[in-house]
Enzyme design. Structure first.
Site, short mmCIF file in Angstrom:
data_model
loop_
_atom_site.label_atom_id
_atom_site.label_comp_id
_atom_site.label_asym_id
_atom_site.label_seq_id
_atom_site.Cartn_x
_atom_site.Cartn_y
_atom_site.Cartn_z
N TYR A 158 0.81 -1.22 0.00
CA TYR A 158 0.00 0.00 0.00
C TYR A 158 0.84 1.27 0.00
O TYR A 158 1.99 1.28 0.44
CB TYR A 158 -0.97 -0.03 1.19
CG TYR A 158 -1.78 -1.30 1.22
CD1 TYR A 158 -2.68 -1.59 0.20
CD2 TYR A 158 -1.61 -2.25 2.24
CE1 TYR A 158 -3.41 -2.78 0.21
CE2 TYR A 158 -2.32 -3.45 2.25
CZ TYR A 158 -3.22 -3.70 1.22
OH TYR A 158 -3.92 -4.87 1.22
N THR A 230 -8.02 0.16 17.65
CA THR A 230 -8.77 0.36 18.89
C THR A 230 -9.36 1.76 18.93
O THR A 230 -9.69 2.27 19.99
CB THR A 230 -7.88 0.12 20.12
OG1 THR A 230 -6.78 1.04 20.09
CG2 THR A 230 -7.35 -1.29 20.15
#
Ligand code: NAG
Ligand code: NAG
Ligand code: NAG
Ligand code: NAG
Length: 347
Positions: A158, A230
């Protein structure tokens, strides 16, 4: 009729904008807290519906020993980085516009066969004046004072972090538990000093010689599992690596992270998420004596290996100068199971 469509269009445009920069927080008493993340934006849906979420409790009795997990290798350069009070938590973002010299590569272990590149570092801690614990991951249900996470993206596949975070094998997170000791990790101490100049939300300071590898202690042994970010949007693209050896900060340095701005105050950890049958692998070399004499059970699942985290004992050991060397190595794998159970520190 046209007006109705126009109104609807304007409404959709506005709600899309709101969702994109919705001011999320770790405080569940507020709208915008973890329970709401998945509801305020479609792109954050995983926060609510995802089943492979992070953080989790690491249960030592459920680790799968994998001797094939090699060491993690991380670049040692000093780099330029931006240290920002992002509101919910402080973030160090690597300035990688300076070509290869500004890139911290991470390879080996669960990163392999790909090359990952450090993008930012996040700090999770409790409510500091009260000494509340604030690590995101817990070990055998024990929450530790703080947790530092190095978020890296797959630079083989990426272009950048934003692209990688929603894609398969996109991210790797190296996580360090921070415990109270009698000397602070030098790189962490630099950050606590720097944090004094970013006490207000959105304030920024530049770290000219930040050495991420200086935050690490011993990274030979770790546990690893597949989970999520998270924070919103909680994408399930993160290979987590939780180091077995904590790093230390003194109580004085810890409370030096002062914030008059209440938004920035801890606790800033996401509540635990269920494991849902995921494997947690480890390369921690446990000295294991089989209790089923004869060794008739040729399994590599250490059902009864029983090592435990025991922060109180760690602290005692590091306070006694004769035991300081031991303390360096005294981590999960060397704590005698029977000895530690009685001194257990449940939080
Ligand atoms: C990154 O470093 C370059 C060169 O030193 C500088 O021009 C640029 O402003 C920096 N970017 C950030 C976001 O700090
Ligand atoms: C990081 O890895 C890339 C290849 O993915 C390489 O081109 C670059 O030189 C490496 N950077 C450093 C500092 O080793
Ligand atoms: C990341 O890479 C993608 C794909 O090349 C590009 O469209 C996007 O603008 C980049 N984002 C940033 C923040 O650089
Ligand atoms: C730690 O030290 C304190 C005071 O010296 C002692 O009372 C306590 O039993 C010790 N705890 C452990 C687990 O050794």
């Amino acid at each position: 009729m046209v007006q109705v469509f126009l109104d609807l269009f304007v409404f959709m445009a506005i709600s899309k904008r709101i969702a994109a920069d919705y001011p999320w927080t770790f405080d569940n008493d507020l709208f915008g807290g973890p329970d709401f993340w998945g509801l305020v934006s479609k792109t954050w849906r995983m926060c609510t519906v995802g089943q492979l979420q992070s953080p989790i409790n690491i249960d030592p009795s459920r680790l799968l020993f994998d001797p094939g997990l090699t060491s993690i290798v991380i670049g040692h350069q000093q780099i330029e980085a931006e240290f920002r009070n992002a509101g919910p938590l402080p973030i160090v973002t690597v300035n990688d516009t300076n070509g290869a010299s500004g890139q911290i590569n991470v390879t080996g272990g669960p990163a392999g066969p790909y090359n990952y590149r450090l993008h930012h570092v996040m700090f999770h801690f409790g409510r500091l004046p009260d000494g509340e614990m604030g690590s995101e991951h817990t070990i055998d249900k024990v929450r530790f004072p703080a947790e530092i996470q190095l978020l890296c993206y797959n630079s083989d596949l990426y272009e950048n972090f934003t692209q990688a975070m929603t894609q398969p094998r996109g991210l790797l997170a190296l996580s360090f538990i921070v415990d109270i000791g009698d000397a602070s990790n030098v790189e962490l101490r630099k950050l606590t000093v720097a944090s004094q100049s970013i006490t207000y939300k959105d304030s920024v300071t530049t770290l000219t010689r930040f050495q991420p590898s200086g935050l690490l202690s011993n990274i030979r042994h770790y546990v690893t599992y597949e989970g999520s970010l998270t924070y919103p949007g909680c994408y399930e693209t993160v290979t987590w690596v939780i180091m077995n050896n904590p790093i230390y900060i003194t109580r004085e340095d810890q409370t030096e992270i002062k914030q008059p701005n209440p938004v920035f105050m801890g606790p800033n950890y996401r509540p635990l998420k269920p494991l849902n049958g995921r494997l947690i692998r480890t390369n921690i070399d446990v000295k294991y004596e089989s209790r089923s004499a004869g060794g008739t059970c040729p399994s590599n699942i250490y059902l009864d290996m029983g090592y435990r985290s025991n922060p109180r004992r760690l602290r005692n050991a590091s306070r006694d100068p004769d035991k300081r060397d031991l303390a360096k190595h005294l981590s999960l794998e060397t704590i005698d199971p029977l000895d530690s159970i009685e001194n257990f520190d449940f939080v």
